[in-house]
Design a protein around this motif. Structure first.
Motif, PDB file in Angstrom:
ATOM      1  N   GLY A 102     -40.682  -4.789 -20.270  1.00 19.65           N
ATOM      2  CA  GLY A 102     -39.231  -4.618 -20.303  1.00 19.65           C
ATOM      3  C   GLY A 102     -38.433  -5.907 -20.209  1.00 19.65           C
ATOM      4  N   THR A 103     -39.088  -7.053 -20.278  1.00 17.06           N
ATOM      5  CA  THR A 103     -38.374  -8.320 -20.202  1.00 17.06           C
ATOM      6  C   THR A 103     -37.322  -8.399 -21.311  1.00 17.06           C
ATOM      7  OG1 THR A 103     -40.272  -9.481 -19.264  1.00 17.06           O
ATOM      8  CG2 THR A 103     -38.623 -10.843 -20.346  1.00 17.06           C
TER       9      THR A 103
ATOM     10  N   PRO B 152     -43.054 -15.077 -26.041  1.00 19.14           N
ATOM     11  CA  PRO B 152     -44.389 -15.626 -26.281  1.00 19.14           C
ATOM     12  C   PRO B 152     -44.998 -15.020 -27.549  1.00 19.14           C
ATOM     13  CG  PRO B 152     -44.151 -14.935 -23.986  1.00 19.14           C
ATOM     14  CD  PRO B 152     -42.957 -14.405 -24.737  1.00 19.14           C
ATOM     15  N   LEU B 153     -45.616 -15.858 -28.372  1.00 22.98           N
ATOM     16  CA  LEU B 153     -46.267 -15.367 -29.582  1.00 22.98           C
ATOM     17  C   LEU B 153     -47.252 -14.265 -29.227  1.00 22.98           C
ATOM     18  CD1 LEU B 153     -46.931 -18.653 -31.582  1.00 22.98           C
ATOM     19  CD2 LEU B 153     -45.039 -17.039 -31.805  1.00 22.98           C
ATOM     20  N   GLY B 154     -47.291 -13.232 -30.063  1.00 23.13           N
ATOM     21  CA  GLY B 154     -48.206 -12.117 -29.844  1.00 23.13           C
ATOM     22  C   GLY B 154     -47.669 -11.037 -28.930  1.00 23.13           C
ATOM     23  N   THR B 155     -46.442 -11.204 -28.411  1.00 22.09           N
ATOM     24  CA  THR B 155     -45.838 -10.213 -27.528  1.00 22.09           C
ATOM     25  C   THR B 155     -45.233  -9.080 -28.356  1.00 22.09           C
ATOM     26  OG1 THR B 155     -45.294 -11.898 -25.876  1.00 22.09           O
ATOM     27  CG2 THR B 155     -44.065  -9.828 -25.752  1.00 22.09           C
ATOM     28  N   VAL B 156     -45.601  -7.857 -28.052  1.00 22.54           N
ATOM     29  CA  VAL B 156     -45.010  -6.714 -28.738  1.00 22.54           C
ATOM     30  C   VAL B 156     -43.618  -6.478 -28.155  1.00 22.54           C
ATOM     31  CG1 VAL B 156     -45.238  -4.253 -29.288  1.00 22.54           C
ATOM     32  CG2 VAL B 156     -47.288  -5.691 -29.122  1.00 22.54           C
ATOM     33  N   ILE B 157     -42.631  -6.467 -29.043  1.00 23.56           N
ATOM     34  CA  ILE B 157     -41.246  -6.274 -28.604  1.00 23.56           C
ATOM     35  C   ILE B 157     -40.649  -5.031 -29.234  1.00 23.56           C
ATOM     36  CG2 ILE B 157     -40.825  -8.719 -28.123  1.00 23.56           C
ATOM     37  CD1 ILE B 157     -39.376  -7.019 -31.209  1.00 23.56           C
TER      38      ILE B 157
ATOM     39  N   GLU C 235     -30.523  -5.131 -28.220  1.00 15.78           N
ATOM     40  CA  GLU C 235     -31.355  -5.855 -27.254  1.00 15.78           C
ATOM     41  C   GLU C 235     -32.770  -5.977 -27.802  1.00 15.78           C
ATOM     42  OE1 GLU C 235     -29.653  -4.400 -22.908  1.00 15.78           O
ATOM     43  OE2 GLU C 235     -31.571  -3.627 -23.608  1.00 15.78           O
ATOM     44  N   ILE C 236     -33.396  -7.095 -27.487  1.00 17.13           N
ATOM     45  CA  ILE C 236     -34.829  -7.270 -27.730  1.00 17.13           C
ATOM     46  C   ILE C 236     -35.497  -7.349 -26.364  1.00 17.13           C
ATOM     47  CG2 ILE C 236     -36.655  -8.745 -28.644  1.00 17.13           C
ATOM     48  CD1 ILE C 236     -34.647  -9.797 -30.708  1.00 17.13           C
ATOM     49  N   ARG C 237     -36.454  -6.448 -26.125  1.00 19.91           N
ATOM     50  CA  ARG C 237     -37.195  -6.408 -24.858  1.00 19.91           C
ATOM     51  C   ARG C 237     -38.688  -6.315 -25.124  1.00 19.91           C
ATOM     52  NH1 ARG C 237     -34.463  -5.305 -20.123  1.00 19.91           N
ATOM     53  NH2 ARG C 237     -32.275  -4.790 -20.374  1.00 19.91           N
TER      54      ARG C 237
END
Length: 160
Positions: free
Chosen positions: A144-145, A113-118, A137-139
């Motif tokens: 932790g998704t 989702p836009l604006g999600t810090v990963i 990995e991108i979480r």
């Protein structure tokens, strides 16, 4: 805090790169002694942590990295994973050598989702005299998704 190169003149000369190890090179970007690449600013992520064999980037995809459907473009996932995995390999490159990506593969598991810090973590599996292999990995930082995974093979080249 990393700083970003604003022109080619800001980047370290190859002769200077060859005088330090890959780990020292990455640590100098993290602490701001050496500039980081402009691609990170363009894509909205930054180097967050560097260890021997591991690199972490953090970022937040915004509208400027979306595809025509308004979701995060697959190239954003790929660029971020390539950065983290290849930089993890760089931490194991000895003084006098450089590396580059030979190939990488990504698996996008779900839309970010836009604006999600990963957080994107790159970890090495193997670095030898001529090749390096790493995974990433991108979480989501908050929950932790798992959004994507990747793997890479890099070539290590002794120049000095």
């Amino acid at each position: 805090m990393p700083r970003i190169a604003q022109s080619p003149d800001d980047l370290l000369a190859l002769s200077d790169v060859l005088k330090i190890s890959g780990l020292e090179f990455m640590q100098a970007i993290l602490d701001g002694s050496n500039p980081g690449p402009p691609i990170a600013q363009t894509m909205g992520y930054a180097l967050h942590a560097v260890e021997d064999g591991r690199v972490i980037f953090r970022g937040t995809p915004e509208f400027n990295v979306t595809n025509p459907l308004g979701t995060v473009h697959g190239g954003w996932y790929g660029t971020l994973l390539d950065s983290a995995m290849a930089c993890a390999v760089m931490t194991k490159v000895p003084r006098g050598s450089v590396y580059t990506t030979l190939e990488f593969k990504i698996n996008i598991l779900r839309a970010i989702p836009l604006g999600t810090v990963i957080e994107c973590v790159g970890d090495i599996d193997h670095v030898g005299r001529s090749t390096g292999v790493a995974r990433g990995e991108i979480r989501g930082v908050d929950d932790g998704t798992l959004y994507a995974t990747g793997s890479t093979t890099c070539i290590v080249m002794k120049l000095a």
